[in-house]
Design a protein around this motif. Structure first.
Motif, mmCIF file in Angstrom:
data_model
loop_
_atom_site.group_PDB
_atom_site.id
_atom_site.type_symbol
_atom_site.label_atom_id
_atom_site.label_comp_id
_atom_site.label_asym_id
_atom_site.label_seq_id
_atom_site.Cartn_x
_atom_site.Cartn_y
_atom_site.Cartn_z
ATOM 1 N N GLY A 108 5.907 34.812 14.170
ATOM 2 C CA GLY A 108 6.974 35.396 13.377
ATOM 3 C C GLY A 108 6.563 36.532 12.467
ATOM 4 N N VAL A 109 5.476 37.242 12.812
ATOM 5 C CA VAL A 109 5.058 38.401 12.013
ATOM 6 C C VAL A 109 5.919 39.600 12.428
ATOM 7 C CG1 VAL A 109 3.159 39.943 11.407
ATOM 8 C CG2 VAL A 109 2.726 37.500 11.800
ATOM 9 N N PRO A 110 6.657 40.214 11.480
ATOM 10 C CA PRO A 110 7.732 41.120 11.874
ATOM 11 C C PRO A 110 7.412 42.606 11.905
ATOM 12 C CG PRO A 110 7.958 40.589 9.556
ATOM 13 C CD PRO A 110 6.718 39.868 10.043
ATOM 14 N N ALA A 111 6.172 43.034 11.512
ATOM 15 C CA ALA A 111 5.951 44.471 11.316
ATOM 16 C C ALA A 111 4.542 44.868 11.733
ATOM 17 C CB ALA A 111 6.178 44.842 9.846
ATOM 18 N N LEU A 151 4.607 49.678 24.283
ATOM 19 C CA LEU A 151 4.665 48.229 24.066
ATOM 20 C C LEU A 151 5.369 47.911 22.741
ATOM 21 C CD1 LEU A 151 1.088 47.144 25.215
ATOM 22 C CD2 LEU A 151 3.246 46.557 26.334
ATOM 23 N N LEU A 152 5.046 48.655 21.700
ATOM 24 C CA LEU A 152 5.713 48.451 20.410
ATOM 25 C C LEU A 152 7.209 48.736 20.520
ATOM 26 C CD1 LEU A 152 2.732 48.459 19.371
ATOM 27 C CD2 LEU A 152 3.568 49.712 17.379
ATOM 28 N N ARG A 153 7.526 49.840 21.186
ATOM 29 C CA ARG A 153 8.944 50.205 21.359
ATOM 30 C C ARG A 153 9.709 49.100 22.068
ATOM 31 N NH1 ARG A 153 9.515 54.340 25.968
ATOM 32 N NH2 ARG A 153 9.093 52.359 27.048
ATOM 33 N N ASP A 154 9.147 48.621 23.169
ATOM 34 C CA ASP A 154 9.856 47.611 23.958
ATOM 35 C C ASP A 154 9.944 46.280 23.219
ATOM 36 O OD1 ASP A 154 10.076 49.540 25.889
ATOM 37 O OD2 ASP A 154 8.458 48.763 27.154
ATOM 38 N N GLN A 155 8.900 45.938 22.479
ATOM 39 C CA GLN A 155 8.941 44.709 21.696
ATOM 40 C C GLN A 155 9.941 44.839 20.549
ATOM 41 O OE1 GLN A 155 7.814 42.143 22.816
ATOM 42 N NE2 GLN A 155 7.035 40.690 21.307
ATOM 43 N N GLY A 156 10.096 46.041 20.046
ATOM 44 C CA GLY A 156 11.115 46.268 19.028
ATOM 45 C C GLY A 156 12.510 45.997 19.556
ATOM 46 N N THR A 159 12.641 41.980 20.295
ATOM 47 C CA THR A 159 12.518 40.989 19.216
ATOM 48 C C THR A 159 12.914 41.513 17.843
ATOM 49 O OG1 THR A 159 10.224 41.548 18.648
ATOM 50 C CG2 THR A 159 10.561 39.999 20.478
ATOM 51 N N GLY A 160 13.191 42.817 17.732
ATOM 52 C CA GLY A 160 13.475 43.375 16.410
ATOM 53 C C GLY A 160 12.234 43.735 15.625
ATOM 54 N N LEU A 161 11.068 43.760 16.292
ATOM 55 C CA LEU A 161 9.822 44.145 15.628
ATOM 56 C C LEU A 161 9.986 45.487 14.921
ATOM 57 C CD1 LEU A 161 6.668 43.606 15.352
ATOM 58 C CD2 LEU A 161 6.449 45.140 17.327
#
Length: 323
Positions: A108-111, A151-156, A159-161
């Motif tokens: 659950g780490v969001p950033a 990867l960051l974009r897609d995870q955003g 999951t709302g990362l």
């Protein structure tokens, strides 16, 4: 609130850890020490020795230290060597980033603030690189950094990362006398190590389409870079909107010959550089605008080229004296 800094025992990572500490923000460092140094981690900052490929370890560290965000600097950073070691490069920079993102999602780490690179641009066809300049990486390293951004974009999306990626250019200098660049491939340490060994530094090519015939690159001070990582982390924590990508560039640049002249000035060692052949793939000029980062990440060039060189020389010679 605790931020985990992967690669936090390295040259840039240790400056980032210091910058967080300077404003009272807690950090925990995860580093396999393949290129980092345990002594670079400040006293009182937990250091976990391990790999970003070890997803269970990442979950454990994130949970035990109640981590609320990650600055991700760990990776294989040598563009030239990546051509000979593409599988290793992708394992460290792509599989490793995916492993980290999986552990973050599980705990659950969001950033996350991601250490990207100017290598994503390849050889740009413009005098001033902006975030809108097309990406066209020319090495497995540059490709792996671009995939990391994806990867960051897609995870955003999934999951709302909350995330942003900072594209570095040439990071130099020292923000603390005990921290210095130990890379065997970067220009500043190559020049410094040559001078300390009594050798003459070398310029690769003097027939580029630049005012003095040597490559022009964008040099930024590591302490300025670290400061903007803290600004990015705070913005993500506060939920403020950020661009997905920022260039941390000077907007001006300096030539390799200017670097040599500046080093001779600050060290007091007069020398005329040796001249070797061009290196394949070296573009004439790469200089980036830092306008967006100035707007959003407190980005500012606070040091002159001479101050960058002097701080790098001071830190390295101090380390040599105390060794």
């Amino acid at each position: 609130m605790t931020w985990m800094v992967t690669g936090g025992a390295g040259y840039i990572g240790s400056h980032v850890v210091k910058a967080f500490g300077d404003v009272g923000l807690r950090t925990v460092v995860l580093d396999d020490l393949s290129s980092g140094h345990e002594e670079f981690v400040p006293a009182g900052v937990p250091l976990v020795r391990g790999s970003i490929l070890d997803t269970p370890l990442l979950r454990q560290v994130l949970a035990e230290h109640e981590v609320t965000g990650v600055v991700h600097l760990a990776g294989f950073k040598y563009a030239g060597v990546s051509v000979q070691r593409p599988l290793h490069t992708y394992a460290q920079n792509v599989t490793g980033t995916a492993s980290l993102l999986e552990a973050m999602a599980d705990t659950g780490v969001p950033a996350i603030v991601f250490s990207s690179s100017a290598a994503t641009y390849g050889t740009p066809r413009t005098d001033l690189v902006t975030e809108d300049t097309p990406t066209a990486p020319e090495s497995p390293y540059g490709e792996s950094k671009l995939v990391g951004e994806w990867l960051l974009r897609d995870q955003g999306v999934a999951t709302g990362l909350r995330h942003t990626s900072l594209r570095y250019f040439n990071v130099v200098g020292s923000g603390s006398p005990e921290l210095y660049d130990t890379s065997p491939h970067n220009l500043f340490p190559l020049v410094i190590e040559a001078l300390l060994a009594g050798r003459t530094p070398r310029i690769n090519g003097t027939d580029y389409a630049t005012p003095d015939g040597t490559c022009v690159r964008d040099y930024v001070h590591v302490a300025d870079l670290a400061h903007s990582h803290v600004a990015a982390a705070r913005a993500l924590t506060d939920g403020r909107p950020l661009e997905h990508v920022y260039n941390l560039g000077s907007g001006q640049g300096a030539s390799v010959r200017q670097i040599m002249e500046t080093m001779a000035d600050v060290t007091g060692i007069a020398f005329e550089p040796e001249v070797g052949p061009r290196r394949a793939g070296d573009p004439d000029r790469i200089v980036a605008s830092g306008e967006l980062a100035t707007r959003d990440l407190e980005w500012q060039m606070r040091y002159t080229l001479r101050e960058m060189a002097a701080s790098a020389w001071e830190a390295r010679t101090r380390a040599r004296t105390s060794a």
